[in-house]
Scaffold this active site. Structure first.
Site, short mmCIF file in Angstrom:
data_model
loop_
_atom_site.label_atom_id
_atom_site.label_comp_id
_atom_site.label_asym_id
_atom_site.label_seq_id
_atom_site.Cartn_x
_atom_site.Cartn_y
_atom_site.Cartn_z
CB SER A 14 -75.05 -7.69 -40.43
OG SER A 14 -74.72 -7.77 -39.08
NE ARG A 39 -82.43 -1.63 -43.97
CZ ARG A 39 -81.50 -1.38 -43.04
NH1 ARG A 39 -81.72 -1.71 -41.77
NH2 ARG A 39 -80.36 -0.80 -43.37
CG HIS A 42 -79.75 -6.78 -40.76
ND1 HIS A 42 -80.32 -5.82 -39.96
CD2 HIS A 42 -78.47 -6.93 -40.31
CE1 HIS A 42 -79.44 -5.40 -39.06
NE2 HIS A 42 -78.31 -6.06 -39.26
#
Length: 207
Positions: A14, A39, A42
């Site tokens: 990812s 992040r 994500h």
């Protein structure tokens, strides 16, 4: 059906996709701030955060300094407390807490005609051991934090200010840009407790 099943491989893949799709935007960030941006993306699958997230030049350095020593962290929602990686928090000897559901805070808010988030912020600000403030929901908490800083002259080590919404959210985050305090924020209406958690976890994972 063939698909990736290993958690670590899913996350790693990812992050590879995210960095690839960020393209030239990734060059705006250094190694550490890019980890935070990735992040957040994500968590949301929203690449607009590559444009929205803003860092004070000393934000990551300040976070590393206090997290390594162990510190208290105030969150404006219990959702943030639940989302934070508890194992990592314990490993760093840090503590996170929230006061918005405290009986005293609720009663004081009702009496004063203001939000529990504001009263909770007042009480947390009085605690000198609290060095990081994480605000993901209530613009009023961020407005109140600025008032307390300007009135007292006392400054936290870091503010993660990412409240979401349509009433005051955008304006509350803009005020951070004028404060002489390390901050991480996102411009506009977007944000929320999940964004605050992503940022906080990213900081802890770097230690």
């Amino acid at each position: 059906m063939d698909y990736i099943q290993q958690p670590k491989k899913i996350e790693a893949t990812s992050f590879e996709i995210i960095e690839k799709e960020l393209g030239n935007k990734a060059s705006k960030f250094d190694e550490k701030t890019l980890k935070i941006v990735k992040r957040v993306i994500h968590t949301t699958a929203d690449f607009e955060y590559g444009d929205l997230i803003k860092f004070h030049p000393l934000a990551v350095e300040a976070a590393m300094h206090v997290l390594k020593k162990g510190c208290r962290i105030y969150a404006d929602t219990k959702m943030i407390m639940v989302g934070i990686n508890q194992r990592k928090l314990s490993e760093l000897n840090c503590e996170i807490y929230n006061l918005s559901h405290d009986k005293y805070v609720i009663a004081a808010a009702e009496k004063s005609g203001i939000t529990p988030s504001m009263v909770g912020m007042e009480k947390a600000f009085d605690d000198d051991t609290t060095q990081i403030f994480v605000i993901g929901n209530a613009p009023t908490a961020l407005f109140k934090l600025k008032e307390l800083i300007l009135k007292s002259g006392k400054k936290p080590e870091l503010i993660i200010g990412v409240p979401v919404g349509f009433v005051g959210a955008e304006e509350s985050k803009e005020i951070l840009l004028d404060l002489d305090v390390p901050y991480i924020t996102v411009t506009g209406r977007k944000g929320g407790s999940t964004i605050a958690v992503a940022i906080m976890n990213a900081l802890m994972y770097m230690i």
